[in-house]
Design an enzyme around this catalytic site. Structure first.
Site, PDB file in Angstrom:
ATOM      1  N   HIS A 135      58.783  24.458 -48.112  1.00  0.00           N
ATOM      2  CA  HIS A 135      58.494  24.140 -49.511  1.00  0.00           C
ATOM      3  C   HIS A 135      57.233  23.296 -49.680  1.00  0.00           C
ATOM      4  O   HIS A 135      56.961  22.809 -50.784  1.00  0.00           O
ATOM      5  CB  HIS A 135      59.687  23.423 -50.142  1.00  0.00           C
ATOM      6  CG  HIS A 135      60.876  24.311 -50.316  1.00  0.00           C
ATOM      7  ND1 HIS A 135      62.145  23.822 -50.573  1.00  0.00           N
ATOM      8  CD2 HIS A 135      61.005  25.658 -50.249  1.00  0.00           C
ATOM      9  CE1 HIS A 135      62.991  24.841 -50.668  1.00  0.00           C
ATOM     10  NE2 HIS A 135      62.329  25.958 -50.466  1.00  0.00           N
ATOM     11  N   CYS A 143      44.109  21.965 -55.760  1.00  0.00           N
ATOM     12  CA  CYS A 143      43.551  22.365 -57.049  1.00  0.00           C
ATOM     13  C   CYS A 143      43.936  23.817 -57.304  1.00  0.00           C
ATOM     14  O   CYS A 143      43.687  24.692 -56.468  1.00  0.00           O
ATOM     15  CB  CYS A 143      42.024  22.216 -57.048  1.00  0.00           C
ATOM     16  SG  CYS A 143      41.238  22.892 -58.546  1.00  0.00           S
TER      17      CYS A 143
END
EC number: 2.3.1.286
Length: 295
Positions: A135, A143
């Protein structure tokens, strides 16, 4: 971890109970000589003071979805205000006996790899090497426009500059309850409304923690690496995961389908209990320590 409210290490976390020992002996017998794929979840990190999502006694939470994060500026502002507090909790957490036991299994050549649903990096801090952070990682920020990755520490410096005194002001009002995804409970609406979000220093784009939100897909390469770990193993050991989300549940289902034994050690029921050859309802650190010295 001054200023944070956390779950204390569980009493007796280093020794299995008398009731658990017979089950652990059965597990050790089943796994003797086997190469293990290890899948871990938030229940492994509770002994490090990081609350889990769904274990007994956990406070119900509704984490922000990916769609909410990218689509609503006010929600994104709230998220970053909370994360600016909560990430410090994970940064100061230390590996516990369970993490060190998994690293010991790896050093002994008993694992084909480690798959973790946690973003806290405590497996790596304990010395484990072959880890898939399924995860993602709490210590990095990406970004969404140019894909530049920066450290969360670097972003913290930027947020401190944009929001001087924010942390001190909130912490002065009482302990902060943190979560395993670096989120934190924060109800001070006035402070949230004034919180300034940082933008990407390269392109001015939207920054997001480099971990998977609810409603977001796990990157394909991580899934493929995880399946390869299960394929290379003789058995799957699940430790501290409720297996509620499919990103983790797919692996015990796959292991069972391919004829590999599945062992689950978790406090409370899991969504994958029907896949287990043996299930131990208990905290995971004592069981992992027991197995690390007997396999």
């Amino acid at each position: 971890m001054t200023g944070f409210a956390s779950s204390p290490p569980r009493a007796g976390s280093h020794e299995p109970s008398a009731a658990e020992l017979p089950v652990l002996a059965r597990i050790a017998g089943l796994l003797q000589g086997a190469k293990l794929a290890v899948l871990t979840g938030a229940g492994l990190s509770t002994d490090s003071g990081i609350p889990d999502y769904r274990g007994p006694g956990s406070v119900p939470r509704t984490p922000m979805t990916y769609q909410e994060f990218v689509g609503d500026g006010a929600l994104r502002q709230r998220y970053w205000a909370r994360n600016h507090l909560g990430w410090r909790h994970l940064r100061h957490a230390d590996p516990n006996a369970g993490h060190y036991a998994v690293a010991a299994l790896e050093r002994q050549g008993l694992t084909s790899g480690i798959i973790t649903q946690n973003v806290d990096r405590l497996h790596e801090d304990a010395g484990a090497v072959d880890v898939v952070d399924l995860h993602g990682r709490f210590d990095r920020v990406v970004c969404l426009n140019c894909r530049t990755v920066i450290s969360r520490s670097h972003l913290a410096d930027g947020l401190e500059g944009l929001n001087p005194g924010f942390v001190e002001l909130v912490e002065a009002e009482g302990p902060i309850a943190a979560a395993p995804d670096a989120d934190a409970e924060l109800s001070q609406e006035e402070q949230i409304a004034r919180f300034i979000i940082a933008e990407c220093e390269v392109c001015g784009g939207m920054l997001k923690p480099d971990f998977v939100f609810f409603g977001e897909n796990v990157p394909k390469d991580r899934v493929e690496r995880s399946y390869a770990i299960v394929d290379a193993a003789d058995a799957l050991l699940v430790a501290g995961s409720s297996l509620t989300v499919m990103s983790g549940l797919r692996f015990p289902r796959y292991a069972k389908k391919t004829g590999k034994p599945v062992v689950i050690i978790n406090r409370g029921p899991t969504r994958g209990d029907d896949t287990a050859s043996i299930k131990l309802d208990a905290g995971v650190s004592p069981g992992l320590q027991y197995l690390a010295t007997r396999l």
